[in-house]
Scaffold this active site. Structure first.
Site, mmCIF file in Angstrom:
data_model
loop_
_atom_site.group_PDB
_atom_site.id
_atom_site.type_symbol
_atom_site.label_atom_id
_atom_site.label_comp_id
_atom_site.label_asym_id
_atom_site.label_seq_id
_atom_site.Cartn_x
_atom_site.Cartn_y
_atom_site.Cartn_z
ATOM 1 N N LYS A 1 0.862 -1.185 0.000
ATOM 2 C CA LYS A 1 0.000 0.000 0.000
ATOM 3 C C LYS A 1 0.899 1.237 0.000
ATOM 4 C CE LYS A 1 -3.925 2.313 2.055
ATOM 5 N NZ LYS A 1 -3.367 3.606 1.641
ATOM 6 N N GLU B 1 -0.472 4.664 -8.505
ATOM 7 C CA GLU B 1 -0.093 5.620 -7.488
ATOM 8 C C GLU B 1 1.041 6.505 -7.982
ATOM 9 O OE1 GLU B 1 -1.257 6.139 -3.244
ATOM 10 O OE2 GLU B 1 -1.894 4.713 -4.760
ATOM 11 N N ARG C 1 -16.875 -0.788 -2.544
ATOM 12 C CA ARG C 1 -17.721 -1.980 -2.492
ATOM 13 C C ARG C 1 -16.997 -3.058 -1.689
ATOM 14 N NH1 ARG C 1 -21.290 -1.787 -6.926
ATOM 15 N NH2 ARG C 1 -21.681 0.415 -7.419
#
Length: 560
Positions: free
Chosen positions: A247, A295, A418
């Site tokens: 991440k 990113e 979601r």
């Protein structure tokens, strides 16, 4: 304007999503397209660039009513919102009523408010007084919110998309896509938005982003007998069904190469194309009809391959880079950017979003086969068990990342948040113990309650030595009951007041959680904390047990 104010009131009175959708549909069905376009602009989170600073709004108020500055500050501290405070005072002293004719929202914005920019203060006051004379309270409030650039309406973008989709008879996913990228608040744009024609000639338009959900709550469920890793295993099942990536701590963005042009859009709908010329130039060499999700990050070197030394720079470097309007050799050298792609949404002009993730990753590898430096695929983390991945996750902080991302191998690329297919498993935040030294009222539903706190640590070499130096502010993390308890205590133990801000007796210690820290010359303490929040009220700890500035600076120095 009357219709938009009525919509605002209806949205403010209900917490029901169905009720909000019904109100939005009624507004968009009846509004003139030009007014509907501006209404949509505000409902989707858009604002006007501030036309009058708060100081000028205060001066305008004093030109209308005779009020002592101290009395205004008392009212402001109680209400917690500038536009609402001014509206209530005008309504109480002068009174408001319905003007002879209602002016449409577009005419208010384009024909009146935007013309204030560039006028001298006397002319601004005169026009604002003329336009708002007798204006009903709910409309005056909205006008002042627009003027101060603080317009915010309590409705999610997803709810707005659903209402427009139901009103127009168009799929919500189509509406969400059309709302991405550049959108001018014009009648033409609104008519294209609700059109049943599938044609879309905007080559630079990004897709709606798919967002991950946090996998582990702040505290494990009551009664759960196991570790955080056990919880992940219980929630997600077989580890073989999942892909894992790092991440990254950057800016989520889509890199688009269509019709010979290159476009770079952030998740916040910011066009970054001109501000990151290295990525634009590199992406020009991608195959046409490519859309990559990934990113933007500042990197020591060109990218994450092993033969490039260094690693990701801290997020503050990227923030400073994005804020620069002049891009010269110095900033290009000091803050080099890379794009780490983790998904392919389009290849050869074909929409891949419904294809399984593994197929999209294969397409991504193909697109990036001959990609130039600065464009890279985000590496997949190999793991065979949740325990193995948990061990890899423990290295996150040393790598300069926030944890790991988990994505179901067969998942499509959806829109919005979601739950089920994409998860983020972040590392535990950093923490310090700090002393509450200042407090002021919050805003919105917390107006009038002391919820915004300033914290300090000791500047001596040991806890309890020296003096307390402020290091951060925080206003989230406590329960409503704890905020109410602190509010009562703060009002009884105020040492000095500075407008709405109260200096309090140093008596309470809080554990402050934050994602990272960096050295900062802009702060008196010399350090800035990222995303600070109150983790818990340390009732067990006296102020002599709070941390030292030396310890906080060591955290920042270790991460810079």
């Amino acid at each position: 304007m009357r219709a938009f104010a009525a919509l605002f009131e209806r949205l403010d009175r209900t917490t029901s999503t169905d009720g909000k959708v019904a109100a939005l549909k009624a507004y968009f069905e009846s509004a003139d397209p030009a007014d509907a376009a501006w209404g949509l602009h505000f409902l989707a989170g858009g604002k006007l660039k501030r036309l009058l600073p708060s100081r000028r709004v205060r001066e305008w108020l004093r030109s209308r009513i005779d009020i002592e500055p101290w009395l205004f500050e008392e009212a402001y501290a109680s209400v917690g919102d500038l536009a609402e405070t001014v509206t209530l005072l005008i309504d109480a002293v002068i009174g408001t009523n319905e003007p002879p004719a209602s002016v449409g929202l577009r005419d208010w914005v384009e024909g009146r408010l935007l013309t204030l920019r560039g006028l001298d203060s006397a002319e601004q006051d005169a026009r604002l007084t003329e336009w708002t004379g007798g204006l009903p309270r709910e409309q005056l409030f909205l006008i002042l919110k627009m003027v101060t650039g603080a317009m915010r309406i309590g409705v999610s973008r997803t709810t707005v998309e659903r209402a427009i989709a139901e009103m127009a008879g168009v799929e919500q996913s189509v509406i969400a896509h059309r709302l991405m990228g550049d959108r001018e608040p014009t009648a033409g744009f609104f008519e294209r938005l609700i059109s049943t024609d599938d044609a879309d000639v905007d080559a630079g338009r990004p897709y709606p982003f798919f967002l991950a959900s946090p996998i582990v709550p702040p505290e494990l469920p009551a009664g759960f007998d196991g570790t955080e890793t056990d919880f992940v295993a219980r929630e997600l099942g077989d580890a073989a069904d999942w892909l894992a990536e790092w991440k990254w701590d950057g800016i989520r963005a889509q890199l688009i190469k269509r019709a010979g042009g290159v476009f770079l859009w952030s998740r916040g709908d910011d066009n970054l194309t001109e501000r990151l010329p290295e990525l634009t130039e590199a992406a020009a060499r991608l195959p046409d009809g490519s859309v990559l999700d990934g990113e933007v990050i500042c990197w020591h070197g060109n990218g994450p391959e092993e033969d490039h030394p260094g690693g990701p720079m801290e997020f503050g470097v990227l923030q400073r880079r994005i804020g620069r309007t002049q891009i010269g050799p110095k900033i290009l050298s000091a803050a080099p950017v890379a794009f780490l792609a983790y998904d392919a949404l389009e290849s050869d002009g074909a929409d891949l979003r419904l294809s399984p993730l593994e197929e999209r990753r294969n397409a991504l590898a193909s697109i990036l086969t001959h990609a130039p430096a600065r464009l890279h695929a985000s590496p997949i983390i190999p793991f065979e068990s949740w325990a193995q991945l948990a061990a890899e996750r423990e290295t996150s902080r040393a790598r300069g990342v926030e944890g790991v991302m988990l994505k179901r191998r067969g998942s499509p690329y959806r829109s919005g948040r979601r739950r089920g297919d994409w998860w983020k498993w972040k590392i535990e935040p950093l923490t310090i113990d700090a002393v509450l030294v200042y407090a002021q009222p919050g805003h919105g539903r917390r107006a009038g309650v002391m919820t915004d706190y300033t914290f300090a640590v000791w500047d001596g070499s040991e806890p309890g030595e020296g003096r307390l130096v402020t290091v951060t502010k925080a206003y989230t993390g406590l329960t409503d009951e704890e905020f109410a308890e602190m509010d009562r205590w703060i009002r009884r133990h105020t040492k000095e007041r500075f407008g709405p801000v109260r200096q309090v007796e140093p008596a309470h210690v809080f554990e402050i959680a934050f994602d990272s820290a960096r050295l900062s010359g802009r702060h008196k303490s010399g350090v800035a904390l990222r995303f600070p929040r109150m983790k818990r009220w340390r009732r067990d700890l006296g102020i002599d047990g709070a941390d030292t500035l030396e310890a906080v600076l060591a955290i920042a120095g270790g991460e810079s």
